[in-house]
Design an enzyme around this catalytic site. Structure first.
Site, mmCIF file in Angstrom:
data_model
loop_
_atom_site.group_PDB
_atom_site.id
_atom_site.type_symbol
_atom_site.label_atom_id
_atom_site.label_comp_id
_atom_site.label_asym_id
_atom_site.label_seq_id
_atom_site.Cartn_x
_atom_site.Cartn_y
_atom_site.Cartn_z
ATOM 1 N N ARG A 165 0.815 -1.087 0.123
ATOM 2 C CA ARG A 165 0.096 0.079 -0.112
ATOM 3 C C ARG A 165 1.103 1.412 0.024
ATOM 4 O O ARG A 165 0.578 2.271 0.541
ATOM 5 C CB ARG A 165 -0.998 -0.109 1.121
ATOM 6 C CG ARG A 165 -2.041 -0.969 1.239
ATOM 7 C CD ARG A 165 -2.923 -0.922 0.142
ATOM 8 N NE ARG A 165 -2.111 -1.912 -0.817
ATOM 9 C CZ ARG A 165 -2.317 -3.365 -0.887
ATOM 10 N NH1 ARG A 165 -2.965 -3.950 -0.006
ATOM 11 N NH2 ARG A 165 -1.788 -3.933 -1.824
ATOM 12 N N SER A 250 -10.205 -0.127 3.428
ATOM 13 C CA SER A 250 -9.478 -0.185 4.656
ATOM 14 C C SER A 250 -9.053 1.243 5.277
ATOM 15 O O SER A 250 -8.269 1.761 4.413
ATOM 16 C CB SER A 250 -8.538 -1.027 4.546
ATOM 17 O OG SER A 250 -8.895 -2.397 4.243
ATOM 18 N N GLU A 373 -4.574 4.363 6.048
ATOM 19 C CA GLU A 373 -4.160 4.111 4.568
ATOM 20 C C GLU A 373 -4.602 5.091 3.598
ATOM 21 O O GLU A 373 -3.904 5.475 2.528
ATOM 22 C CB GLU A 373 -4.935 2.675 4.187
ATOM 23 C CG GLU A 373 -4.511 2.277 2.620
ATOM 24 C CD GLU A 373 -5.255 0.884 2.359
ATOM 25 O OE1 GLU A 373 -5.061 -0.016 2.892
ATOM 26 O OE2 GLU A 373 -6.025 1.011 1.312
HETATM 27 C C1 LIG Z 1 -15.021 0.234 -0.863
HETATM 28 C C2 LIG Z 1 -13.560 0.265 -1.064
HETATM 29 C C3 LIG Z 1 -12.678 -0.730 -1.225
HETATM 30 C C4 LIG Z 1 -11.435 -0.416 -1.570
HETATM 31 N N1 LIG Z 1 -10.715 -1.877 -1.634
HETATM 32 C C5 LIG Z 1 -9.530 -1.788 -1.997
HETATM 33 C C6 LIG Z 1 -8.737 -2.604 -2.123
HETATM 34 O O1 LIG Z 1 -9.039 -4.012 -2.101
HETATM 35 N N2 LIG Z 1 -7.224 -2.620 -2.301
HETATM 36 C C7 LIG Z 1 -6.678 -1.511 -2.391
HETATM 37 O O2 LIG Z 1 -5.635 -1.403 -2.409
HETATM 38 N N3 LIG Z 1 -7.207 -0.245 -2.075
HETATM 39 C C8 LIG Z 1 -8.741 -0.262 -1.837
HETATM 40 N N4 LIG Z 1 -9.340 0.603 -1.747
HETATM 41 C C9 LIG Z 1 -8.910 2.098 -1.978
HETATM 42 C C10 LIG Z 1 -8.922 2.702 -3.276
HETATM 43 O O3 LIG Z 1 -9.917 2.304 -4.136
HETATM 44 C C11 LIG Z 1 -7.744 2.706 -4.015
HETATM 45 O O4 LIG Z 1 -6.299 2.904 -3.446
HETATM 46 C C12 LIG Z 1 -7.787 3.536 -5.450
HETATM 47 O O5 LIG Z 1 -6.706 3.185 -6.151
HETATM 48 C C13 LIG Z 1 -7.974 4.954 -5.298
HETATM 49 O O6 LIG Z 1 -8.260 5.421 -6.576
HETATM 50 P P1 LIG Z 1 -9.061 6.721 -6.753
HETATM 51 O O7 LIG Z 1 -8.923 7.203 -8.178
HETATM 52 O O8 LIG Z 1 -10.338 6.967 -6.087
HETATM 53 O O9 LIG Z 1 -8.197 7.544 -5.948
HETATM 54 P P2 LIG Z 1 -8.350 9.129 -5.161
HETATM 55 O O10 LIG Z 1 -9.163 8.935 -3.978
HETATM 56 O O11 LIG Z 1 -9.022 10.191 -6.312
HETATM 57 O O12 LIG Z 1 -6.809 9.460 -5.004
HETATM 58 C C14 LIG Z 1 -5.861 9.138 -3.904
HETATM 59 C C15 LIG Z 1 -4.662 9.512 -3.935
HETATM 60 O O13 LIG Z 1 -4.192 9.671 -5.110
HETATM 61 C C16 LIG Z 1 -3.788 10.716 -5.778
HETATM 62 N N5 LIG Z 1 -3.980 10.523 -7.359
HETATM 63 C C17 LIG Z 1 -5.161 10.255 -7.823
HETATM 64 N N6 LIG Z 1 -5.023 10.055 -9.434
HETATM 65 C C18 LIG Z 1 -3.780 10.502 -9.457
HETATM 66 C C19 LIG Z 1 -2.799 10.505 -10.385
HETATM 67 N N7 LIG Z 1 -3.270 10.301 -11.811
HETATM 68 N N8 LIG Z 1 -1.637 10.770 -10.428
HETATM 69 C C20 LIG Z 1 -1.065 11.291 -9.053
HETATM 70 N N9 LIG Z 1 -1.899 11.123 -8.176
HETATM 71 C C21 LIG Z 1 -2.973 10.748 -7.872
HETATM 72 C C22 LIG Z 1 -4.814 11.932 -5.192
HETATM 73 O O14 LIG Z 1 -4.146 13.091 -5.257
HETATM 74 C C23 LIG Z 1 -4.631 11.112 -3.774
HETATM 75 O O15 LIG Z 1 -3.688 11.676 -3.001
HETATM 76 C C24 LIG Z 1 -11.028 0.873 -1.653
HETATM 77 C C25 LIG Z 1 -11.663 1.735 -1.429
HETATM 78 C C26 LIG Z 1 -12.994 1.613 -1.270
HETATM 79 C C27 LIG Z 1 -13.945 2.905 -1.169
#
Ligand SMILES: Cc1cc2nc3c(=O)[nH]c(=O)nc-3n(C[C@H](O)[C@H](O)[C@H](O)COP(=O)(O)OP(=O)(O)OC[C@H]3O[C@@H](n4cnc5c(N)ncnc54)[C@H](O)[C@@H]3O)c2cc1C
Length: 381
Positions: A165, A250, A373
């Site tokens: 992570r 998480s 996380e």
């Molecule tokens: C119900 C649920 C289940 C989940 N299950 C898992 C799981 O099983 N495993 C897991 O690893 N994670 C899990 N996650 C966490 C999450 O889904 C992941 O971390 C996902 O990759 C986040 O993507 P996002 O586009 O929503 O990120 P955001 O929330 O939009 O961004 C997260 C961070 O990344 C940065 N960011 C976003 N896009 C970029 C980019 N293109 N370049 C640079 N920085 C960027 C943002 O500025 C921020 O700091 C879960 C979340 C939820 C709500």
């Protein structure tokens, strides 16, 4: 990229459903324009952040200073290579749509990552993982736009510091990232599977759901269905009608501690050895060496590290599923101990207070500080 006349509150753009509006909000639907506009933004002192699917972001309810850039760039390019098929995917694509595309096109390697919300560009930020697969095992590299140099470059996965992570691109808590850059696109190396079979199943719970042995190969579609079923039972697939899915996944990472530190925990506390370090090494002490007689070697024990279960620690610190502080609308999910949820009208302060309570209970019971996380925006734990 266009600027919205009225910035949307992050409560409408994050899966927790919490967060104020920024001063300005920009939307990027095309990569070249995203680059041009970010470059402009970086020439001023205006604070900025990018947002993908908002599923790993917990933001303050107050106004967010500066500009939020929503990455909505699209495109999946398929490149055949000798090693397999490379998919070059633009950052704004939805991660789970990509998994569905791979499964439909008989490409193996990400089927167990079905149902993770969010964008493709954010997937390397914390090296997403679940059910025995991790992005790092298929990630060839990314295209980055670096804040310091303003340059676009293709960077191999080996230079991203990918771990559990984490990566050099992640803003842990709210801290600065080791490498300040925006992911423009992601290159994944997937295996062509004409027989439609996935990679060997590498997670016990998934193997039993599929009624196979660990290491067996199973049809990609069956793996995807089983993972989605398992995830739904834990509230880990977004569902507007289920408040337990209004979370950031998480909330705490599984702590990694030395084997010695883990000995204070009861024998039944789950722990998984990390890395593959030799237990003992031979050390030639430098003190007392002379040109004539080499000093006798001594045996030193290297510390092994073990990963602990944050969920186990929380449950054994007497915090049950569904727990909430008096009067608070933030609660531990009724299906998954690690998810802090918004049960309706929760505020960022409610989530932060619950997170601090969980940390304090686990700290006083086991002497371990759980680390968040998600990325925290103007929130202190
Ligand atoms: C119900 C649920 C289940 C989940 N299950 C898992 C799981 O099983 N495993 C897991 O690893 N994670 C899990 N996650 C966490 C999450 O889904 C992941 O971390 C996902 O990759 C986040 O993507 P996002 O586009 O929503 O990120 P955001 O929330 O939009 O961004 C997260 C961070 O990344 C940065 N960011 C976003 N896009 C970029 C980019 N293109 N370049 C640079 N920085 C960027 C943002 O500025 C921020 O700091 C879960 C979340 C939820 C709500």
């Amino acid at each position: 990229m266009s600027e919205l006349a009225e910035p949307t509150p992050l409560a409408e753009l994050t899966t927790l459903g919490i967060g104020g509006a920024p001063e300005r909000m920009l939307v990027a639907e095309d990569t070249d324009e995203l680059v041009a506009q970010l470059t402009d933004l970086w020439q001023s002192d205006e604070p900025w952040m990018v947002l993908g699917g908002g599923s790993n972001t917990v933001a303050t309810d107050d106004e967010i200073a500066g500009a939020v850039v929503l990455i909505r760039t699209q495109g999946i390019e398929r490149i055949a290579t000798d090693e397999g098929v490379v998919l070059r995917v633009q950052a704004g694509e939805t991660w789970d749509d990509l998994v569905a595309y791979a499964v439909e096109n008989r490409l193996a390697g990400i089927e167990a990552l079905s149902g993770i919300p969010g964008s493709v560009g954010a997937a390397p930020i914390q090296n997403i993982g679940a059910y025995g697969q991790e992005l790092s095992s298929v990630l060839l590299g990314v295209e980055l736009l670096d804040v310091e140099t303003g340059e676009r470059s293709h960077v191999p996965a080996s230079a991203l510091g990918l771990g559990y992570r984490t990566s050099v691109l992640k803003r842990h808590g709210g801290a600065d990232a080791e490498r300040d850059a925006v992911v423009l696109s992601v290159d994944l190396l997937l295996t062509e599977a004409p027989d439609g079979m996935g990679r060997p199943v590498a997670y016990t719970q998934l193997a039993s759901a599929l009624e196979v042995e660990l290491g067996d190969r199973v049809e990609l579609t069956r793996v995807r269905d089983a993972v989605l079923r398992l995830r739904r039972s834990k509230g880990m697939v977004l569902d507007p009608s289920d408040r337990d899915t209004y979370s950031a996944g998480s909330f705490f990472t599984n702590p990694i501690v030395t084997e010695q530190a883990s000995r204070v925990l009861p024998a039944d506390a789950p722990r998984w050895p990390q890395g593959n370090i030799d237990e003992t090494v031979t050390v030639i002490p430098l003190d007392g060496s002379s040109d004539v007689v080499a000093p006798p070697p001594i045996q030193a024990t290297l510390q092994r590290e073990v990963k602990l279960s944050a969920a186990w620690l929380i449950e054994h610190a007497s915090i049950p599923r569904g727990f909430h502080l008096p009067g608070s609308r933030a609660a531990i999910s009724s299906k998954h101990t690690l998810a802090l949820t918004n049960q309706g009208n929760a505020r960022a302060d409610d989530i932060a207070a619950l997170a601090r309570f969980v940390q304090a209970r686990v700290q006083s019971e086991f002497g371990i500080t759980l680390q968040p996380e998600p990325v925290l925006i103007d929130i202190e734990l």
